[in-house]
Design an enzyme around this catalytic site. Structure first.
Site, mmCIF file in Angstrom:
data_model
loop_
_atom_site.group_PDB
_atom_site.id
_atom_site.type_symbol
_atom_site.label_atom_id
_atom_site.label_comp_id
_atom_site.label_asym_id
_atom_site.label_seq_id
_atom_site.Cartn_x
_atom_site.Cartn_y
_atom_site.Cartn_z
ATOM 1 N N HIS A 44 -2.576 -9.956 12.603
ATOM 2 C CA HIS A 44 -2.020 -8.776 11.934
ATOM 3 C C HIS A 44 -1.602 -7.807 13.048
ATOM 4 C CE1 HIS A 44 -1.532 -5.253 9.571
ATOM 5 N NE2 HIS A 44 -2.631 -4.675 9.998
ATOM 6 N N GLU A 77 0.845 -1.196 0.000
ATOM 7 C CA GLU A 77 0.000 0.000 0.000
ATOM 8 C C GLU A 77 0.881 1.246 0.000
ATOM 9 O OE1 GLU A 77 -2.170 0.634 3.791
ATOM 10 O OE2 GLU A 77 -1.341 -1.297 4.384
ATOM 11 N N CYS A 93 -3.558 -3.548 4.466
ATOM 12 C CA CYS A 93 -2.656 -4.584 5.009
ATOM 13 C C CYS A 93 -3.102 -5.998 4.657
ATOM 14 C CB CYS A 93 -2.548 -4.427 6.520
ATOM 15 S SG CYS A 93 -1.913 -2.817 6.989
HETATM 16 N N1 COA Z 1 1.302 3.756 30.549
HETATM 17 C C1 COA Z 1 0.778 2.656 29.966
HETATM 18 N N2 COA Z 1 -0.231 2.708 29.028
HETATM 19 C C2 COA Z 1 -0.670 3.935 28.671
HETATM 20 C C3 COA Z 1 -0.148 5.123 29.228
HETATM 21 C C4 COA Z 1 0.885 4.995 30.214
HETATM 22 N N3 COA Z 1 1.454 6.074 30.786
HETATM 23 N N4 COA Z 1 -0.775 6.176 28.677
HETATM 24 C C5 COA Z 1 -1.674 5.669 27.782
HETATM 25 N N5 COA Z 1 -1.604 4.316 27.783
HETATM 26 C C6 COA Z 1 -2.363 3.381 26.960
HETATM 27 C C7 COA Z 1 -3.818 3.748 26.814
HETATM 28 O O1 COA Z 1 -4.576 3.326 27.941
HETATM 29 C C8 COA Z 1 -4.167 3.011 25.552
HETATM 30 O O2 COA Z 1 -4.364 1.651 25.836
HETATM 31 P P1 COA Z 1 -5.700 0.898 25.328
HETATM 32 O O3 COA Z 1 -5.703 1.052 23.832
HETATM 33 O O4 COA Z 1 -5.518 -0.490 25.790
HETATM 34 O O5 COA Z 1 -6.836 1.617 25.964
HETATM 35 C C9 COA Z 1 -2.898 3.098 24.717
HETATM 36 O O6 COA Z 1 -1.859 3.434 25.641
HETATM 37 C C10 COA Z 1 -2.953 4.142 23.646
HETATM 38 O O7 COA Z 1 -3.391 5.332 24.216
HETATM 39 P P2 COA Z 1 -4.345 6.330 23.430
HETATM 40 O O8 COA Z 1 -4.668 7.459 24.293
HETATM 41 O O9 COA Z 1 -5.460 5.550 22.805
HETATM 42 O O10 COA Z 1 -3.298 6.768 22.292
HETATM 43 P P3 COA Z 1 -3.429 7.716 21.090
HETATM 44 O O11 COA Z 1 -4.624 8.583 21.137
HETATM 45 O O12 COA Z 1 -2.107 8.393 21.020
HETATM 46 O O13 COA Z 1 -3.607 6.722 19.820
HETATM 47 C C11 COA Z 1 -3.349 4.921 18.302
HETATM 48 C C12 COA Z 1 -3.037 5.463 19.701
HETATM 49 C C13 COA Z 1 -2.866 3.500 18.178
HETATM 50 C C14 COA Z 1 -4.868 4.953 18.086
HETATM 51 C C15 COA Z 1 -2.611 5.848 17.275
HETATM 52 O O14 COA Z 1 -1.244 5.657 17.418
HETATM 53 C C16 COA Z 1 -3.012 5.580 15.852
HETATM 54 O O15 COA Z 1 -4.020 6.087 15.376
HETATM 55 N N6 COA Z 1 -2.210 4.769 15.112
HETATM 56 C C17 COA Z 1 -2.566 4.332 13.781
HETATM 57 C C18 COA Z 1 -3.229 3.008 13.945
HETATM 58 C C19 COA Z 1 -4.067 2.574 12.772
HETATM 59 O O16 COA Z 1 -5.089 3.069 12.502
HETATM 60 N N7 COA Z 1 -3.588 1.569 12.088
HETATM 61 C C20 COA Z 1 -4.346 0.886 11.109
HETATM 62 C C21 COA Z 1 -4.433 -0.443 11.656
HETATM 63 S S1 COA Z 1 -4.758 -1.747 10.594
#
Ligand code: COA
Length: 383
Positions: free
Chosen positions: A233, A79, A111
């Site tokens: 995945h 992709e 993916c």
């Molecule tokens: N210690 C431990 N864990 C922590 C933390 C800390 N200090 N602070 C936050 N976290 C955890 C959160 O609880 C959360 O866990 P959960 O998902 O089990 O609830 C995780 O870390 C991520 O936190 P979040 O606030 O959701 O992060 P974010 O808003 O920065 O976004 C993603 C994370 C993954 C959504 C973001 O990186 C993203 O959009 N990535 C692209 C992913 C995608 O779409 N891929 C396509 C997939 S096929």
């Protein structure tokens, strides 16, 4: 006839950034990235590397002269391809010295591309048992600097030779799949970086897994005890963890503990490489084969491509599986990488080759590289 993966090759770029350093640079608690997202390192490609050169590198590590002679099909799942018309597969013909009497093309469905390629290769070999197929997953995952998705970037490639009497993995021809028009992740043609509704994507992914697991059980009268290992995945390792956790409390506790321990073996490489997009499931497979697998184990493999397509299929690890990849070389390649500072990564990220660029071969340390963009055509070389 048994059909499946006979050989697996892997390539990861030589540079990486440390995820704790990335967290500090972004003023984020490092635990969020290492525990919450589940990553340790992120591969960073050179500006002269792209989906073509990464694909050439993983395929080159496994293709023998005999494989090339028997090859009838080449499919590249990606992709992050470099051309809207010409396939990544066509660029590879020269770089890999492939014979011209093969059918070569590219598949895109986020993916899911490599799995689409693998299933197409299965059908091809069932009709052409004396031939071989080469399926390559190759991607550079980019969300952009200082975006929420930055921590889930990565780059690399996995190449698989599909044949009859496979040494590594027999595909059981037991599979369920589904497709829905979903806006969880997309990359319009004008953009080098992806757009994602990350949390929504997580929900859809888990939902697809649950739906497909229900379908699989009903279609094949299967239970979790039919499987030793579940592979997911894993664009970032927390994502697979979330799908696996849906089984907690629903299956026997010892079985859940066994699946969790096998899952840990399957995510070791991804933790230290990052997102391979379509190669992510197959990097998980390779990680499991090297870090925990036993001959005869039954695997359940969950493939997911945003947009969205999911497929859940089963496979069996063959007694000869260790002959199908170069374990020492793969571990050495991972160990020999060098850490980049976050500053250097940010600088390199901004480099954009334009028409007229000529890459000085003296600055290249990889075998395959983009050498020139002339008349808007990308030209590649093998060092
Ligand atoms: N210690 C431990 N864990 C922590 C933390 C800390 N200090 N602070 C936050 N976290 C955890 C959160 O609880 C959360 O866990 P959960 O998902 O089990 O609830 C995780 O870390 C991520 O936190 P979040 O606030 O959701 O992060 P974010 O808003 O920065 O976004 C993603 C994370 C993954 C959504 C973001 O990186 C993203 O959009 N990535 C692209 C992913 C995608 O779409 N891929 C396509 C997939 S096929």
């Amino acid at each position: 006839m048994d059909i499946g993966i006979d050989k697996i090759g892997f390539y990861v770029p030589k540079d990486y950034i440390d995820i704790v350093e990335l967290a500090k640079a972004r003023d984020v608690d490092p635990d969020k990235f290492t525990i919450g997202i589940g990553q340790d390192k992120q591969a960073v490609p050179k500006p002269y590397q792209d989906a073509v050169t990464l694909a050439a590198s993983s395929a080159d590590s496994i293709l023998s002269a005999e494989d090339k002679k028997d090859l009838g099909l080449l499919i590249v799942g990606t992709e992050s391809s470099v051309d809207e018309s010409k396939s990544t597969a066509a660029f590879l013909m020269d770089l890999l010295d492939l014979p011209e009497d093969i059918r070569a093309f590219e598949i895109k469905q986020a993916c899911f591309g490599a799995t689409a390629g693998l299933m197409t290769a299965y059908d091809y070999i069932s009709q052409n048992p004396d031939k071989k197929a080469l399926v390559i997953a190759t991607d550079i995952a980019r969300y952009g600097i200082k975006t929420p998705g930055e921590v889930t970037q990565g780059a690399g490639s996995v190449a698989m030779i599909v044949s009859q009497n496979p040494r590594v993995l027999k595909l059981n021809h037991k599979s369920v799949y589904m497709t829905k028009n979903v806006g969880d992740f997309w990359r319009p043609t004008f953009s080098k970086t992806a757009f994602a509704r990350g949390k929504y994507s997580n929900e859809i992914y888990v939902d697809f897994f649950q739906t497909l697991w229900d379908k699989y059980q009903a279609k094949y009268d299967a239970t979790i005890d039919d499987f030793d290992t579940l592979l997911f995945h894993i664009p970032y390792t927390k994502m697979g963890t979330k799908a696996l956790r849906t089984l907690d409390g629903k299956i026997d506790a010892d079985k859940y503990a066994e699946l969790t321990s096998h899952y840990q073996a399957s995510i070791r490489f991804s933790r230290s490489v990052g997102n391979l997009y379509t190669g992510s499931l197959y990097l998980g497979l390779l990680s499991y084969l090297i870090n925990g697998a036993k001959a005869g184990e039954n695997l359940l493999m969950f493939s997911y491509g945003s947009g969205a397509v999911g497929e859940l299929y089963s496979a069996e690890i063959q007694p000869t599986f260790a002959q199908g990849f170069d374990q020492a070389n793969i571990l050495k390649m991972l160990d020999d990488r060098q850490k980049m500072s976050i500053e250097a990564y940010e600088k390199m990220y901004q480099v954009e080759y334009e028409n007229g660029t000529i890459v000085d071969p003296e600055t290249v340390s990889e075998k395959f590289y983009l050498s020139e963009i002339k008349d808007n055509e990308r030209l590649y070389k093998k060092a």
